[in-house]
Design an enzyme around this catalytic site. Sequence first.
Site, PDB file in Angstrom:
ATOM      1  CG  HIS A  60      -1.855  -1.174   1.254  1.00 26.81           C
ATOM      2  ND1 HIS A  60      -1.462  -2.426   1.644  1.00 26.81           N
ATOM      3  CD2 HIS A  60      -3.166  -1.272   0.913  1.00 26.81           C
ATOM      4  CE1 HIS A  60      -2.500  -3.259   1.554  1.00 26.81           C
ATOM      5  NE2 HIS A  60      -3.542  -2.592   1.113  1.00 26.81           N
ATOM      6  CG  HIS A 295      -5.718   1.885  -0.790  1.00 24.88           C
ATOM      7  ND1 HIS A 295      -5.605   2.404   0.483  1.00 24.88           N
ATOM      8  CD2 HIS A 295      -6.062   0.579  -0.623  1.00 24.88           C
ATOM      9  CE1 HIS A 295      -5.878   1.467   1.373  1.00 24.88           C
ATOM     10  NE2 HIS A 295      -6.155   0.354   0.723  1.00 24.88           N
ATOM     11  CD  GLU A 446     -21.358  -3.235  24.036  1.00 24.47           C
ATOM     12  OE1 GLU A 446     -21.235  -2.507  23.021  1.00 24.47           O
ATOM     13  OE2 GLU A 446     -22.394  -3.246  24.742  1.00 24.47           O
ATOM     14  CG  HIS A 508     -30.710  -9.119  25.838  1.00 27.31           C
ATOM     15  ND1 HIS A 508     -31.254  -8.562  24.710  1.00 27.31           N
ATOM     16  CD2 HIS A 508     -30.242  -8.075  26.593  1.00 27.31           C
ATOM     17  CE1 HIS A 508     -31.149  -7.237  24.785  1.00 27.31           C
ATOM     18  NE2 HIS A 508     -30.546  -6.927  25.902  1.00 27.31           N
TER      19      HIS A 508
END
Lengths: 701, 701
Positions: A60, A295, A446, A508
Amino acid sequence: MMTENRTPLVLPASGTPPDPVDRGPAVDLAVDLTVDLDELAAHTIRLLSVDAVERAGSGHPGLPLGAALPAWVLWSRHLRHDPADPDWPDRDRFVLSAGHGSMLLYALLHLTGYELGLDDLRRFRTTGSRTPGHPEHGITPGVETTTGPLGQGIGTAVGMALAERMLAERCNTDEHPVVGHRTWVLAGDGCLMEGISHEAASLAGRLALDRLTVVFDDNDVTIDGPARNSCTDDVEARFRAYGWHTVRVDDAGDPAALDRAYAAARAETGRPTLVSVRTTIGLGAPGVEGTPKAHGSPVGPAAVAAMRAAAGLPDAPFHVPAELRRAVTGLRAGWSAARRDWTDLHERWRTAHPATAAAFPLHRTPALDDPAGLRRLARAADEAGAAAAVATRRASAAALCAVADACPGLVGGSADLASSTGTTLPGGDVGPGSFAPRTVPFGVREHGMAAALNGIALHGGLRPFGSTFLVFADYLRPALRLSALMRLPVTYLFTHDSVHVGEDGPTHQPVEQLESLRLVPGLTVLRPADSAETALAWEIAATATDRPTALVLSRQDLPELGAAELDRVRQHGYRVVGTDPDRPDVVLAASGSEVGPACKAAELLRARGAAVRVLSVPWRERFDRALDTGLVPRPAVPVVWIEAGVRTGWRALAGPGDAVIGIDSFGHSGPGPEIAAQLGLTVRAIAAAALRAIGRTPHEP
Amino acid sequence: MMTENRTPLVLPASGTPPDPVDRGPAVDLAVDLTVDLDELAAHTIRLLSVDAVERAGSGHPGLPLGAALPAWVLWSRHLRHDPADPDWPDRDRFVLSAGHGSMLLYALLHLTGYELGLDDLRRFRTTGSRTPGHPEHGITPGVETTTGPLGQGIGTAVGMALAERMLAERCNTDEHPVVGHRTWVLAGDGCLMEGISHEAASLAGRLALDRLTVVFDDNDVTIDGPARNSCTDDVEARFRAYGWHTVRVDDAGDPAALDRAYAAARAETGRPTLVSVRTTIGLGAPGVEGTPKAHGSPVGPAAVAAMRAAAGLPDAPFHVPAELRRAVTGLRAGWSAARRDWTDLHERWRTAHPATAAAFPLHRTPALDDPAGLRRLARAADEAGAAAAVATRRASAAALCAVADACPGLVGGSADLASSTGTTLPGGDVGPGSFAPRTVPFGVREHGMAAALNGIALHGGLRPFGSTFLVFADYLRPALRLSALMRLPVTYLFTHDSVHVGEDGPTHQPVEQLESLRLVPGLTVLRPADSAETALAWEIAATATDRPTALVLSRQDLPELGAAELDRVRQHGYRVVGTDPDRPDVVLAASGSEVGPACKAAELLRARGAAVRVLSVPWRERFDRALDTGLVPRPAVPVVWIEAGVRTGWRALAGPGDAVIGIDSFGHSGPGPEIAAQLGLTVRAIAAAALRAIGRTPHEP
């Protein structure tokens, strides 16, 4: 020629150091650091990058070409490090969040004198080299963290910056300011589009981590086209909304402007800083500059030759001009002097404050390694086990407190579920300017939490844990994978570990998460069945040095099974629970909350005259290996394997006559025991499967 | 008493409808809709919510209490729907992103006349009820999507709003504006802290989805304490940075202010709108109002009684005042009239534009169900297969074009990897005000992409696909889980499916992802070995109606195996490749890129006199079931199972004499074949394992 018309550089004022611990840039101003040297360095970085990509045939180049000068100005004038000692605890951390631009980092590491030679650069992306396709911590000296999955670097850097502040609070005295460094990140638009960048930046803003600076390589191009095709965020406004200080550099080719921006970042107190630099992807590469083509593919030999000519560098790949080498030698002297000063300071601090130094070993992650700590853990288990039944999340809360008492470096928190997951420690939460507490209010983040845990573990000096519900392990999986890949001693607590969650329903109720964690190479997954096993699980987690651990814990109460045979769990991942017949007719093997029902099923079976052995298997990986290597004799009798989750992994252990009871479908909303029964997870079902396995029909008298 | 002092409500002007398709609020203004009626409705919603939570003994009263009035004003004045026909395609969508507040939604559904009785509310959170703990699509009439995992609702709603614009572009004529509805979201601070909210909001801002409104229940409290303890974002500034219009309502108790805010959202063109409403969690519940305690536990009978008294409602649970019922009857008449008008319009449209109506069936997700489409797919496979070898990602690109030709409703895109994953379709990308193209530039937003795919599939009329690298499936896992839980026909393309990715290294080399996808209940996982199998995989994906499908595709070229026995893949998940001896000595079973090496190993083995059968197993779930149910005879000879990923799932199929070759550790950076060899995945290793399984040592002549 590059050597002509060179005028001495007047280093712009870099702002007043924001506090006494900031020692300013570790640059010896006597060095002949000239404006042209910047240009020479940037060209050299660019050409080393394209040379390596050409040679590898892949890679890259886009980011290294565009960000070479911004990175060089940062590394030469602001980054406080010492290439001679990559493990210097008080070094600034540099994180290349846009990890695909690895050649930029390798070129900088090489040029500034890390143990990374031109031969290493020549071996870019080849098997066994120290220059892998993306930066990998532990392989390359000076690579602070493994990056590549976008956005992870920012999240990890937030953990590093937080660890720095928490350690500074714990260790520094007026006389001995041993902790006082910065964390720098280079990120691209891909990193900032990822959701984790939101969680990380929002957390950093809330905690006012003013020693964190994100340099945004704003090249306006993504793989699929112009960045604005998919994203029109006002990135600076967004970061200001998080409470960040923002600075913009419109010309990535202006070293003075870059220098001023970094100085402004260092001068800022009370807010992290985003330095947005308008760069050009693939700068200087004919035909691809400013386009997505730059890129991720080699620019081709003709473009490289043209670039080399334009830079006035000799027509030889992997060339580093001698004058650049000389200049860097001067820089290195300054860096090493700063590091030696610190080493002296650290020695004085260790002598003056031996207890603190032992509690917070700046060079590594502290672990629970004293017998007193282990005794405390055992006592916590005994106390929890004094009740007839206890949820392992509650047993874990007791164990956590015991570990925290014994290991002052243990810090962590929860993704807004502290009381549910049992991770509240005394002393309140850290907050802006208040880093003495050991609990981090990660918020409903999280993914950002897990990346921050990685950063804390990488930083050294503190030992991190984090918690959420097991079903939400999915939200943090990419960061957890990096914990495992980097072999970091991070402890994850995942509670509410099965359909026994009940009424909250299938969103859940984890079903596939437990097994999917076991698939992650190098992650220790423990699912204890009672308080003794939970304490042992914490012992395994808190003494680990080169692996993350996931503790999988029940919401509901589980019967206590006693403290016998824990050594067998340590060694082989399992223990025998209750009566152990010499010659069993059948074995019932379960983990966590299913050991209790297995014991009850054993009673039913014994009432029918069967000899039954019950195994608790909290550490299946180790049990599996023990079975595989013959350390545990594979029972000659049928086994019924039971776990409240998908059956795949237990089927892998099962022999032809065995039965596997699990849950291969999503759960439902309703009381836990009803749902478990609906899904076939009952004592009677276990007993019936055992009878079938023995060869008796369940209805036989 | 509630009935006193009631003054007729003067409905504030709701702004000029922003375009001809906006038909204004579907409210019959002749209805006796009074200010006190708002209060009565809000009280009723609150008490139904706490009554249900009390009865269930668990649940989340905090949000329903605080957001009752904001939600009622939205539902009674602005939401265009018809409870008598929850499947009305042109209804507004309402998404409760903060799914834990499910009782708010159930109370609204009940009050407005959806098929949800008081008995259903009484059965809240009980097994088999239509009122599960979190809203579940498919269980409760009027629940547009399953929510609970925070942030998912916003992401899903973006997909719905995008689908609406794309369908409007395809279906509407001046005379027949059949598509013209809005998408409303109610989200909490938890949703907005999650990273997915960033990806979703940024995408919506870029696409200028002005028919999307997010109502932010800004109650400033999270489970662990005051929200500002973990988050100090300026949410409105943040959304403005995404290009959103923002409106603030400081008093959640002011119906007129709420009404104005929603009207402003509807009047806004060119930007989605965030309506921030400052609410009080647990409003009116003595002792818990304004505190985290209100979030997730029953408030207790005393508090309920006090609330009922304060509201002036009779002392009976689950009470709905007759005057509220009467008022809603009036509203319903207006809603149904609007829906009937639309139905007439729709009929005229169907008659006038039968081809469009067939291509975009507004009531469901279109599927590939015509023989011509299947023929096109087969031809695409033949063309791809004309080369000696082709990467299955390239074969997939050809198949995708064939499917797209045959199924105009197929839309989708990539998380900024369109060219790598082969998902570029002709016609360019959608953008603001430009929804005719079928490609969505999702940006580097895997999680937001997957949630948007769910929204598109839920919306009806279009069939979504999305792509990224397999290793980044981890980034979107929570949304993919919802695809499976809701049984949505979403197609995921995961390319670069093994360590053969090579130089990019372990961060980009999936090892555990493939098996971890197979663990998700209800997800079809297909790993084709060549172009014929890839076309078949696309056929399975594009004809599915009640399951998501993951196509797992190679980066590297794979040898073509021919088109024989594809029916056996459809039926039993596997096919025999090449020579098939009557009585094999050994079976080699592999998937995807490992079928080629298995064939080569078979040649080596045949050269040594062994009779070898080679199986390609692209659909392991079906193969497993076929084995399990005896549909495929389990071979009496040993099997060597081969896949470039963790071995767990194949070990589950393996018998005692079998061998399983896989990769249970992370990969390394280097050329793909070298890395695979380093990890033990070679033709020789397969042959050697087969010889050992047969009982010959590899070195035996």
